[in-house]
Motif scaffolding. Sequence first.
Motif, PDB file in Angstrom:
ATOM      1  N   ASP A  49       1.327   1.342  13.051  1.00 37.08           N
ATOM      2  CA  ASP A  49       0.071   1.298  11.767  1.00 37.08           C
ATOM      3  C   ASP A  49      -1.245   2.090  12.862  1.00 37.08           C
ATOM      4  OD1 ASP A  49       0.783  -0.394  10.232  1.00 37.08           O
ATOM      5  OD2 ASP A  49       0.065  -2.347  10.899  1.00 37.08           O
ATOM      6  N   LEU A  50      -1.523   2.418  13.848  1.00 38.13           N
ATOM      7  CA  LEU A  50      -2.763   2.839  14.662  1.00 38.13           C
ATOM      8  C   LEU A  50      -2.879   4.242  14.722  1.00 38.13           C
ATOM      9  CD1 LEU A  50      -4.154   0.193  17.216  1.00 38.13           C
ATOM     10  CD2 LEU A  50      -4.562   1.003  14.841  1.00 38.13           C
ATOM     11  N   ARG A  51      -1.347   4.780  14.417  1.00 40.84           N
ATOM     12  CA  ARG A  51      -1.065   6.791  15.190  1.00 40.84           C
ATOM     13  C   ARG A  51      -1.945   7.313  14.244  1.00 40.84           C
ATOM     14  NH1 ARG A  51       5.784   6.017  15.478  1.00 40.84           N
ATOM     15  NH2 ARG A  51       6.112   4.966  17.430  1.00 40.84           N
ATOM     16  N   ALA A  60      -2.378  -0.233   4.714  1.00 40.14           N
ATOM     17  CA  ALA A  60      -3.748   0.300   4.565  1.00 40.14           C
ATOM     18  C   ALA A  60      -4.253   1.264   5.612  1.00 40.14           C
ATOM     19  CB  ALA A  60      -4.971  -0.798   4.989  1.00 40.14           C
ATOM     20  N   LEU A  61      -3.987   0.745   7.429  1.00 35.37           N
ATOM     21  CA  LEU A  61      -3.768   1.756   8.164  1.00 35.37           C
ATOM     22  C   LEU A  61      -3.737   3.323   7.751  1.00 35.37           C
ATOM     23  CD1 LEU A  61      -4.604  -0.584  11.561  1.00 35.37           C
ATOM     24  CD2 LEU A  61      -6.537   0.302  10.193  1.00 35.37           C
ATOM     25  N   PRO A  62      -2.899   3.459   7.882  1.00 38.94           N
ATOM     26  CA  PRO A  62      -2.237   5.181   8.096  1.00 38.94           C
ATOM     27  C   PRO A  62      -2.343   5.165   6.101  1.00 38.94           C
ATOM     28  CG  PRO A  62      -0.270   3.540   8.353  1.00 38.94           C
ATOM     29  CD  PRO A  62      -1.005   1.828   8.136  1.00 38.94           C
ATOM     30  N   ALA A  63      -2.336   4.316   5.186  1.00 39.06           N
ATOM     31  CA  ALA A  63      -3.706   5.050   4.398  1.00 39.06           C
ATOM     32  C   ALA A  63      -4.830   5.276   4.480  1.00 39.06           C
ATOM     33  CB  ALA A  63      -3.489   4.293   3.114  1.00 39.06           C
ATOM     34  N   LEU A  99     -20.295   4.952   5.781  1.00 38.15           N
ATOM     35  CA  LEU A  99     -20.323   3.367   5.369  1.00 38.15           C
ATOM     36  C   LEU A  99     -18.607   2.515   4.780  1.00 38.15           C
ATOM     37  CD1 LEU A  99     -24.009   2.883   5.088  1.00 38.15           C
ATOM     38  CD2 LEU A  99     -22.808   2.285   6.358  1.00 38.15           C
ATOM     39  N   SER A 100     -19.178   4.258   3.520  1.00 39.76           N
ATOM     40  CA  SER A 100     -17.679   3.816   3.537  1.00 39.76           C
ATOM     41  C   SER A 100     -15.658   3.380   3.847  1.00 39.76           C
ATOM     42  CB  SER A 100     -16.879   4.690   1.854  1.00 39.76           C
ATOM     43  OG  SER A 100     -16.376   4.619   0.659  1.00 39.76           O
ATOM     44  N   VAL A 101     -15.973   4.554   4.872  1.00 39.63           N
ATOM     45  CA  VAL A 101     -14.309   4.482   5.378  1.00 39.63           C
ATOM     46  C   VAL A 101     -14.842   2.817   6.484  1.00 39.63           C
ATOM     47  CG1 VAL A 101     -13.328   4.736   7.361  1.00 39.63           C
ATOM     48  CG2 VAL A 101     -13.973   6.220   5.828  1.00 39.63           C
ATOM     49  N   ALA A 102     -15.967   2.564   6.936  1.00 36.44           N
ATOM     50  CA  ALA A 102     -15.958   1.501   8.014  1.00 36.44           C
ATOM     51  C   ALA A 102     -16.062   0.225   7.307  1.00 36.44           C
ATOM     52  CB  ALA A 102     -17.750   1.269   8.006  1.00 36.44           C
ATOM     53  N   ALA A 103     -16.910   0.493   5.997  1.00 35.85           N
ATOM     54  CA  ALA A 103     -15.902  -1.182   5.545  1.00 35.85           C
ATOM     55  C   ALA A 103     -14.822  -1.285   4.893  1.00 35.85           C
ATOM     56  CB  ALA A 103     -17.169  -1.082   3.795  1.00 35.85           C
ATOM     57  N   THR A 104     -14.135  -0.172   4.580  1.00 36.90           N
ATOM     58  CA  THR A 104     -12.673  -0.661   4.625  1.00 36.90           C
ATOM     59  C   THR A 104     -12.286  -1.409   5.431  1.00 36.90           C
ATOM     60  OG1 THR A 104     -12.727   1.162   2.368  1.00 36.90           O
ATOM     61  CG2 THR A 104     -10.616   0.583   3.261  1.00 36.90           C
ATOM     62  N   ASP A 157       2.172 -14.203  21.073  1.00 32.03           N
ATOM     63  CA  ASP A 157       4.052 -13.887  20.085  1.00 32.03           C
ATOM     64  C   ASP A 157       4.384 -12.814  20.428  1.00 32.03           C
ATOM     65  OD1 ASP A 157       5.584 -15.143  17.612  1.00 32.03           O
ATOM     66  OD2 ASP A 157       3.221 -14.446  16.259  1.00 32.03           O
ATOM     67  N   ASP A 158       5.612 -13.376  21.060  1.00 32.07           N
ATOM     68  CA  ASP A 158       7.006 -12.806  21.150  1.00 32.07           C
ATOM     69  C   ASP A 158       7.158 -11.889  19.927  1.00 32.07           C
ATOM     70  OD1 ASP A 158       6.477 -13.277  23.508  1.00 32.07           O
ATOM     71  OD2 ASP A 158       8.283 -14.323  24.055  1.00 32.07           O
ATOM     72  N   ARG A 159       6.827 -12.908  18.566  1.00 33.33           N
ATOM     73  CA  ARG A 159       7.996 -11.752  17.751  1.00 33.33           C
ATOM     74  C   ARG A 159       6.998 -10.442  17.190  1.00 33.33           C
ATOM     75  NH1 ARG A 159       6.384 -16.964  13.378  1.00 33.33           N
ATOM     76  NH2 ARG A 159       4.711 -16.223  14.830  1.00 33.33           N
ATOM     77  N   PRO A 160       7.244 -10.074  16.713  1.00 25.88           N
ATOM     78  CA  PRO A 160       6.502  -8.515  15.439  1.00 25.88           C
ATOM     79  C   PRO A 160       5.182  -8.928  15.344  1.00 25.88           C
ATOM     80  CG  PRO A 160       8.927  -7.781  15.853  1.00 25.88           C
ATOM     81  CD  PRO A 160       8.464  -9.182  15.979  1.00 25.88           C
ATOM     82  N   VAL A 161       3.859  -8.330  15.077  1.00 26.69           N
ATOM     83  CA  VAL A 161       3.223  -8.865  14.484  1.00 26.69           C
ATOM     84  C   VAL A 161       3.332  -8.130  12.929  1.00 26.69           C
ATOM     85  CG1 VAL A 161       0.489  -9.286  14.076  1.00 26.69           C
ATOM     86  CG2 VAL A 161       1.511  -9.220  17.295  1.00 26.69           C
ATOM     87  N   VAL A 162       2.935  -9.078  12.370  1.00 21.98           N
ATOM     88  CA  VAL A 162       3.510  -8.817  10.902  1.00 21.98           C
ATOM     89  C   VAL A 162       1.983  -8.091  10.340  1.00 21.98           C
ATOM     90  CG1 VAL A 162       3.099  -9.341   7.932  1.00 21.98           C
ATOM     91  CG2 VAL A 162       4.358 -10.697   9.584  1.00 21.98           C
ATOM     92  N   PRO A 163       2.424  -7.035   9.708  1.00 22.26           N
ATOM     93  CA  PRO A 163       1.571  -5.999   9.159  1.00 22.26           C
ATOM     94  C   PRO A 163       0.500  -6.580   8.166  1.00 22.26           C
ATOM     95  CG  PRO A 163       3.480  -4.604   8.941  1.00 22.26           C
ATOM     96  CD  PRO A 163       3.594  -6.198   9.062  1.00 22.26           C
ATOM     97  N   VAL A 164      -0.798  -6.291   8.104  1.00 23.00           N
ATOM     98  CA  VAL A 164      -2.076  -7.397   7.594  1.00 23.00           C
ATOM     99  C   VAL A 164      -1.724  -6.685   6.321  1.00 23.00           C
ATOM    100  CG1 VAL A 164      -3.506  -7.373   9.850  1.00 23.00           C
ATOM    101  CG2 VAL A 164      -4.131  -4.746   7.953  1.00 23.00           C
TER     102      VAL A 164
END
Length: 505
Positions: A5-7, A312-315, A338-343, A491-498
């Motif tokens: 998601d952070l790429r 949402a993060l890639p978008a 400010l718009s990007v920061a709020a999102t 948590d050893d499991r993959p973290v679920v995307p938000v």
Amino acid sequence: MNTSDLRLALPAAGCWAASAAALAAPIAVNVALAGVLAVVGCAVAAWGWRESESKREWAVTIAAACGVTAASAVAVTLRIVAVDAAPIRAAEGKPVVELEVTGDPKYLPHSQMLLPVKIRTLSGRNQRPVAAQLAATAGPVDPLPGERYRVRVRARPPKPGPSNRLSAARLSAVGELRLVRGPPWWQSVAGRVRERLRDISALSLPERAAGLLPGLVLGDTSGLDQETSDNFRAAGLSHLVAVSGSNFALVCGAVILGIRMTGASAKTVVVLGAFTIVGFVILVRPTDSVLRAAVMGSVGLAAGLGSRRAQALPALGTAVIIVVLLWPQMALAPGFALSVAATLGLVLWAVPIRRALVRRGLPEWLATLAAMTLAAQILTTPLLVLITDTVNVLAVPANLLAVPVVGMAGLLGTAAAVIGALGPRYGPGGVLAEFLIRAAGPPTRWLIVVADWLGAPGWASITIPAWFGFVLILVTGACWGIWHVRRVAGDDRPVVPVWHHGKGE
């Protein structure tokens, strides 16, 4: 949250930073920067090709960030070169120019207005369109985007500063503006909608509410009185009249939901949703927050058409890259930041905060409202301190009191704006629009009451040194990093995307 998601975060940040720096730096520095980044990107890509798969993925991410950043610097540099070479820079005397209006006028005392324009011809000769600002006498009718005028002007260089680097000149009209060509039909329709909403609001609501409602619906603050504007700003509610992403999501989401309820196919929903996005952008004018929200909506629609999940993060990263590449001046716009920061705050913290509040016994609906308000304030408050040296101490309670009624006023006002523009002013459309505006009156007046209560006190906004905002940003980022690392490590499991398909879970 997956690491993938952070790429796009690094390319987006590089694109943003390169555009901002290119607007401030000399052309030679921009060229050198682009060259260095291109070389570094190629070197990293070559190194990653010979390494393991995990290192190769990060190498691709870094190489892509270098490429996007270099492309941003080159794109801005080419635009600066084109502006510097514009014939209007060397014009003498009082030439006749043909101008195309690109935005709404800003009215000044003594019946004057400032109008954003593009210069199309100079002394009868066509030229590459360049941006400029025209000072002229205001007429009885507002100029609409897309209209072309011919006028004799006096040209001066733009004011110094990075934000004016893409503007070719400041023009002062010597004679009268002569209309050469009317606006495109869609801008005529948009102008009619905005004008009709102002007229019907003025007849249906008290003065302050009549000036506020067009701002809530279309970002049209031409009728907003100074007292209300100041109180909204002091209470941290000014984003409500700036057509932020929340307004965009509310209107377009309601339309798309209605289309889905008819049983339409996914492809039909996407196509009609795209028309809704384009129409809303035209209606409210392409400001920084609207463009950001529109690009994010388009990214989500494209992903839906391809049956892929739009996180949402890639978008958001894609939206930042597209907006800054197409409109480099956004890199220096506080509203866009400010718009990007709020999102970003909503994406990262809305769901965790909501779950924490529910676990502590807060009702689901109240936890959702509080979580959205707090998540948006986490990053926007430090930015506001950094930009304005002030902080709104009552912003959170003011937004909590405003959120429940904003949607009602926005949807009723939007429906009234569209319906009211159909047919004559006192026809069936006008009557129904007046009924809808009267229904939007109570929530609109409530927002004014909240702003007056929480924005009028002298201590609602306090002055804080700008460096404190920078410290807050660093502390917030460090806290999020520690929380994210501890969450993944525990948590050893993959973290679920938000965020999937626009739903925060």
